[in-house]
Design a protein around this motif. Structure first.
Motif, PDB file in Angstrom:
ATOM      1  N   ASP A 269      -1.574 -39.254 -44.339  1.00  0.00           N
ATOM      2  CA  ASP A 269      -2.232 -38.696 -46.153  1.00  0.00           C
ATOM      3  C   ASP A 269      -2.465 -39.426 -46.880  1.00  0.00           C
ATOM      4  OD1 ASP A 269       0.295 -37.569 -48.202  1.00  0.00           O
ATOM      5  OD2 ASP A 269      -0.158 -38.880 -48.532  1.00  0.00           O
ATOM      6  N   ALA A 270      -3.506 -39.527 -48.130  1.00  0.00           N
ATOM      7  CA  ALA A 270      -4.547 -40.377 -48.399  1.00  0.00           C
ATOM      8  C   ALA A 270      -3.508 -42.271 -48.898  1.00  0.00           C
ATOM      9  CB  ALA A 270      -5.298 -40.188 -49.104  1.00  0.00           C
ATOM     10  N   GLN A 271      -2.182 -41.701 -49.494  1.00  0.00           N
ATOM     11  CA  GLN A 271      -1.872 -42.183 -50.364  1.00  0.00           C
ATOM     12  C   GLN A 271      -1.211 -43.698 -49.534  1.00  0.00           C
ATOM     13  OE1 GLN A 271      -0.705 -42.988 -53.825  1.00  0.00           O
ATOM     14  NE2 GLN A 271      -0.843 -40.739 -54.438  1.00  0.00           N
ATOM     15  N   GLN A 292     -10.229 -41.397 -45.249  1.00  0.00           N
ATOM     16  CA  GLN A 292     -10.327 -39.878 -46.153  1.00  0.00           C
ATOM     17  C   GLN A 292     -11.228 -41.056 -47.319  1.00  0.00           C
ATOM     18  OE1 GLN A 292      -6.582 -38.392 -45.804  1.00  0.00           O
ATOM     19  NE2 GLN A 292      -5.796 -39.151 -44.823  1.00  0.00           N
ATOM     20  N   GLU A 294     -10.269 -40.508 -50.956  1.00  0.00           N
ATOM     21  CA  GLU A 294      -9.958 -39.354 -52.722  1.00  0.00           C
ATOM     22  C   GLU A 294     -10.262 -39.717 -53.337  1.00  0.00           C
ATOM     23  OE1 GLU A 294      -8.563 -37.127 -53.167  1.00  0.00           O
ATOM     24  OE2 GLU A 294      -8.149 -35.716 -50.444  1.00  0.00           O
ATOM     25  N   TRP A 296      -9.203 -41.399 -56.658  1.00  0.00           N
ATOM     26  CA  TRP A 296      -7.991 -41.935 -56.293  1.00  0.00           C
ATOM     27  C   TRP A 296      -7.900 -42.397 -55.706  1.00  0.00           C
ATOM     28  CZ3 TRP A 296      -4.178 -41.195 -53.297  1.00  0.00           C
ATOM     29  CH2 TRP A 296      -4.467 -40.971 -53.296  1.00  0.00           C
ATOM     30  N   GLU A 297      -7.544 -42.489 -54.338  1.00  0.00           N
ATOM     31  CA  GLU A 297      -7.242 -44.194 -53.093  1.00  0.00           C
ATOM     32  C   GLU A 297      -8.722 -45.020 -53.290  1.00  0.00           C
ATOM     33  OE1 GLU A 297      -8.489 -42.175 -49.658  1.00  0.00           O
ATOM     34  OE2 GLU A 297      -7.160 -43.475 -48.393  1.00  0.00           O
TER      35      GLU A 297
ATOM     36  N   GLU B 268      -7.268 -35.507 -66.240  1.00  0.00           N
ATOM     37  CA  GLU B 268      -8.002 -35.377 -65.500  1.00  0.00           C
ATOM     38  C   GLU B 268      -9.853 -35.082 -66.230  1.00  0.00           C
ATOM     39  OE1 GLU B 268      -6.284 -34.198 -61.838  1.00  0.00           O
ATOM     40  OE2 GLU B 268      -8.352 -33.138 -61.037  1.00  0.00           O
ATOM     41  N   GLY B 275     -10.636 -38.293 -60.156  1.00  0.00           N
ATOM     42  CA  GLY B 275      -9.477 -37.726 -58.899  1.00  0.00           C
ATOM     43  C   GLY B 275      -8.591 -36.874 -59.646  1.00  0.00           C
ATOM     44  N   GLU B 279      -1.992 -37.923 -58.822  1.00  0.00           N
ATOM     45  CA  GLU B 279      -1.944 -38.739 -57.359  1.00  0.00           C
ATOM     46  C   GLU B 279      -2.480 -40.016 -58.129  1.00  0.00           C
ATOM     47  OE1 GLU B 279      -0.770 -38.268 -54.879  1.00  0.00           O
ATOM     48  OE2 GLU B 279      -0.609 -35.933 -55.566  1.00  0.00           O
ATOM     49  N   ARG B 280      -3.158 -40.500 -59.052  1.00  0.00           N
ATOM     50  CA  ARG B 280      -3.974 -40.978 -60.078  1.00  0.00           C
ATOM     51  C   ARG B 280      -2.639 -42.569 -59.526  1.00  0.00           C
ATOM     52  NH1 ARG B 280      -6.920 -40.896 -64.653  1.00  0.00           N
ATOM     53  NH2 ARG B 280      -7.537 -39.206 -64.046  1.00  0.00           N
TER      54      ARG B 280
END
Lengths: 445, 323
Positions: A269-271, A292, A294, A296-297, B268, B275, B279-280
């Motif tokens: 999982d990316a989180q 990964q 992402e 936001w990651e 977004e 992204g 999630e952000r």
């Protein structure tokens, strides 16, 4: 961590001949310790002493360069365990794992995406630093060729078969990828490849003792630029090993560990992966490899790196001047603040949140916050008034009202005096967080 | 050659502090929360012990924020205007170790709620959940001096953590803590010397140092996180070096700081290159908390249940004995 003058003095001839241009050996030693002289200036120093002094004055953690050209990655040369002791010098590299088994097009696209990822924060451009290519056999060699051609960032070649690695290095054509990895089984052959291609080399152990052994063997075989992988993949063990390596290098000058490290965040999982990677960035990783990417990651991760590697002695500053927040007009409020990036960006965010467009008079306080600048007399009534005139605020607005941070309310009388009769100074909230309600309630729209 | 990890010999440990009181201890909590006692830098198992894992307090506000970012609004749902129901949800569904109740509605610029109104909120939250409570005022000194003694009184015997005592306003809250058997949150603005000064001032009033938790102000990721990080790291080093005035466990306000950031809040449509909005903000909050764990925080005050879950997992992995 350098040698003291007395340490150096012990190695000198102690003849006080003055041939170095300094009257006594002790005085020369002191100059050497302060890096104001070079050992070459002494014609009488013995070879043994020279070797001892040069060895001891080498940085405790070597600076290692990966790749070539504009986006080459430099890691290592760290001098402290805690950023407040000095600063962390070379921001850790962030790499993304790419499977060599991907089709050529997909591979090229993935590699390009790593190079293109880019974020702007506080006036800095934050990017990723490397592609970690993983694969087997001929497919890996082919992939290395494609990646070397398409990648804007350096490569980390991950394969433990020296024959395959040799071919992959040929296919990369002198772009100085990081060879990953030399282990107990292949260290001689891998070190020979690193030497022949002048590439940096990851040495990998199954624990810290075996890592030290592989590191020594690689150096004995002629590899000079190493990156350490303790083999740990569980966060608690990675933390323990990274700490042990950094301490041994800095406190004990343990030569096998005098290099930057590489860590691997491993979660589906990316989180979860992000949390591991953030941990490794905080605690000593020279490179963090992700699976990964992402957006936001990556945004969170490059920001962690920016924060951790900010020099505590040199706060990030913005240029002084009159700033527009939103699209202010001649009726909009004018706020005064300092050029410490954090102060300004907090004010900017809170003004945006108020939805009242405003002008900001940003005063150069050498990157200090309102209270600190005031205490250091870098944010006085005279200075603020001078900036209001220099930025020609009066030509931008019809009114003559200036909003002063609440923490420096004490300046308001003097500031009105300095600005002249027509100006009125309004004391704003002490904390930036009070700006939204302040602007909405106290500023006539 | 066998490698020997260099181990630091520390002179002392972080204080151990318990929040909450069971019925046997004069309160009504089902369980209590104990933090501190660390004898090494954070999570270094080869060097010392972390006898009590860091804990997660979920924040509950008496008045919800005006502009709640969508992921937060969704997570908290329809209980956001009912502190008792919100607290219950935070314990039952979000797994909160304790509840951090902040009485923002008392602020004169907000709803200027009365001391009695605030005390009623405290009572309702205490009866809604059986975990320990952290109680904060609104941040306006005069108003806090009006509401906190009453809030302290109605929670007497519950061994809550009351905040905050600051350099220029510490007497009222310290007196309330001592009278009603609570722990005290001592606050300083990212300044170790002021923090020591506050601790000295409250201890001179007779409050035992073992009853203090420190809050040294928090910067969220990208907004001064590194200042808070280094202050906390320096504080841990001071505690291990036996500085009695800096040996208290540490608290950080993670949720409220992080969800202020535009990186967490922006829709977004405005910043597609950043992204998924869902999630952000969660990532921003969890990552800040993870960094603080490495700096030595004991109590993380959080907002989003998914961020809290991620951090709980991180704590599990850092506390793991498997190597």
């Amino acid at each position: 961590m350098g040698l003291t003058g007395l340490d150096i003095f012990k190695q000198l001839p102690k003849t006080n001949c003055g041939d170095c241009g300094v009257p006594t050996c002790l005085a020369f030693a002191m100059k050497l310790a302060q890096k104001q002289a070079s050992l070459d200036q002494c014609p009488h120093v013995t070879e043994d002493a020279k070797a001892a002094l040069e060895g001891a004055s080498a940085p405790p953690i070597k600076l290692v360069t990966i790749g070539d050209g504009e986006r080459k990655l430099e890691i290592g040369n760290e001098t402290v365990l805690f950023r407040h002791e000095e600063t962390f010098h070379h921001p850790a590299g962030i790499a993304v794992l790419v499977e060599g088994s991907l089709g050529e097009e997909e591979l090229a696209a993935r590699v390009a995406a790593v190079g293109e990822a880019s974020f702007e924060r506080v006036g800095q451009t934050l990017q990723l630093d490397a592609v970690a290519l993983q694969g087997e056999g001929d497919a890996f060699v082919k992939a290395a060729q494609v990646a070397a051609e398409k990648s804007a960032v350096p490569l980390i070649l991950m394969n433990e078969d020296p024959t395959v690695m040799g071919k992959a290095l040929e296919a990369c054509g002198g772009k100085k990828p990081l060879i990953c990895a030399a282990t107990t089984e292949n260290v001689e052959a891998m070190a020979a490849l690193a030497k022949a291609h002048a590439c940096p080399l990851v040495v990998k152990g199954s624990d810290l003792s075996s890592l030290a052994e592989v590191s020594e063997k690689a150096q004995a075989a002629g590899a000079t630029d190493l990156v350490l992988d303790s083999g740990a993949r569980e966060p608690s063990q990675v933390l323990a090993n990274e700490t042990a390596i950094r301490r041994a290098a800095l406190r004990k000058r343990f030569r096998p560990f005098g290099f930057p490290t590489i860590t691997f965040a491993q979660a589906d999982d990316a989180q979860d992966e992000l949390q591991q990677a953030a941990s490794y960035l905080a605690k000593y990783a020279g490179i963090v490899v992700l699976r990964q990417m992402e957006p936001w990651e990556l945004l969170a991760l490059v920001t962690v790196r920016q924060n951790i590697y900010t020099d505590p002695q040199k706060p990030i500053q913005i240029e002084e001047g009159l700033y527009e927040i939103g699209s202010p007009n001649e009726k909009s409020p004018v706020l005064v603040t300092t050029n410490f990036s954090l102060t300004y960006f907090t004010v900017e965010g809170d003004v945006e949140a108020s939805r009242v467009p405003a002008w900001a008079v940003v005063v150069d306080t050498e990157g200090t916050s309102v209270l600190t600048a005031w205490a250091a007399e870098k944010f006085t009534a005279e200075i603020i008034a001078e900036k209001v005139r220099a930025f020609d605020v009066a030509s931008k607005v019809e009114h003559r009202k200036l909003i002063l941070p609440g923490h420096v309310a004490v300046l308001s009388g003097k500031l009105e005096e300095e600005l002249g009769q027509e100006w009125q100074v309004i004391v704003g909230p002490r904390e930036s967080s009070g700006i939204p309600s302040f602007l909405r309630t106290s500023w006539p729209s | 050659m066998p490698f020997e990890t260099p181990v630091e010999k520390w002179a002392s440990a972080v204080n151990t502090v318990t929040i909450g009181a069971t019925s046997a201890e004069g309160g009504t909590r089902a369980s209590t929360v104990t933090v501190g006692g660390d004898t090494s830098l954070p999570f270094l198992q080869f060097e010392g012990k972390t006898p009590h894992r860091p804990v997660i307090a979920m924040e509950v506000l008496d008045v919800p924020p005006e502009e709640w970012p969508p992921p937060m609004a969704e997570a908290v749902g329809d209980v956001s205007d009912d502190p008792a129901a919100w607290a219950r949800k935070a314990v039952d569904e979000f797994g909160a170790d304790l509840i951090s109740l902040r009485l923002v509605g008392a602020h004169p610029d907000q709803q200027d709620r009365s001391a009695e109104g605030c005390a009623q909120t405290v009572t309702s939250v205490l009866s809604a959940v059986n975990v320990p409570l952290i109680i904060w005022g609104c941040g306006q000194a005069d108003k806090d001096n009006e509401i906190m003694p009453r809030c302290s009184e109605v929670a007497a015997g519950e061994n809550c953590l009351l905040g905050t005592a600051a350099q220029d306003n510490y007497k009222t809250i310290t007196a309330a803590c001592m009278a009603d058997g609570h722990k005290l949150l001592a606050e300083a603005p990212l300044d170790i010397n002021i923090q020591k000064q506050v601790n000295i001032l409250v201890s001179e009033m007779g409050l035992d140092l073992s009853r203090i938790i420190m809050y040294q102000a928090t910067g969220g990721l990208g907004y001064g996180m590194e200042y808070a990080y280094s202050i906390m790291e320096r504080t841990r080093l001071a505690a291990l070096a036996a500085d009695r005035m800096l040996s208290m466990p540490l608290l950080a306000l993670v949720g409220s700081e992080c969800w202020k950031a535009k990186e967490a809040r922006s829709p977004e449509e405005v910043v597609p290159e950043w992204g998924a909005e869902s999630e952000r903000g969660v990532a921003w909050e969890a990552t800040t908390a993870t960094c603080f764990l490495h700096a030595g925080t004991h109590i993380l005050v959080m907002w989003h249940p998914r961020a809290a879950a991620l951090v709980r997992k991180t704590i599990d992995s850092l506390m793991s004995q498997e190597a």
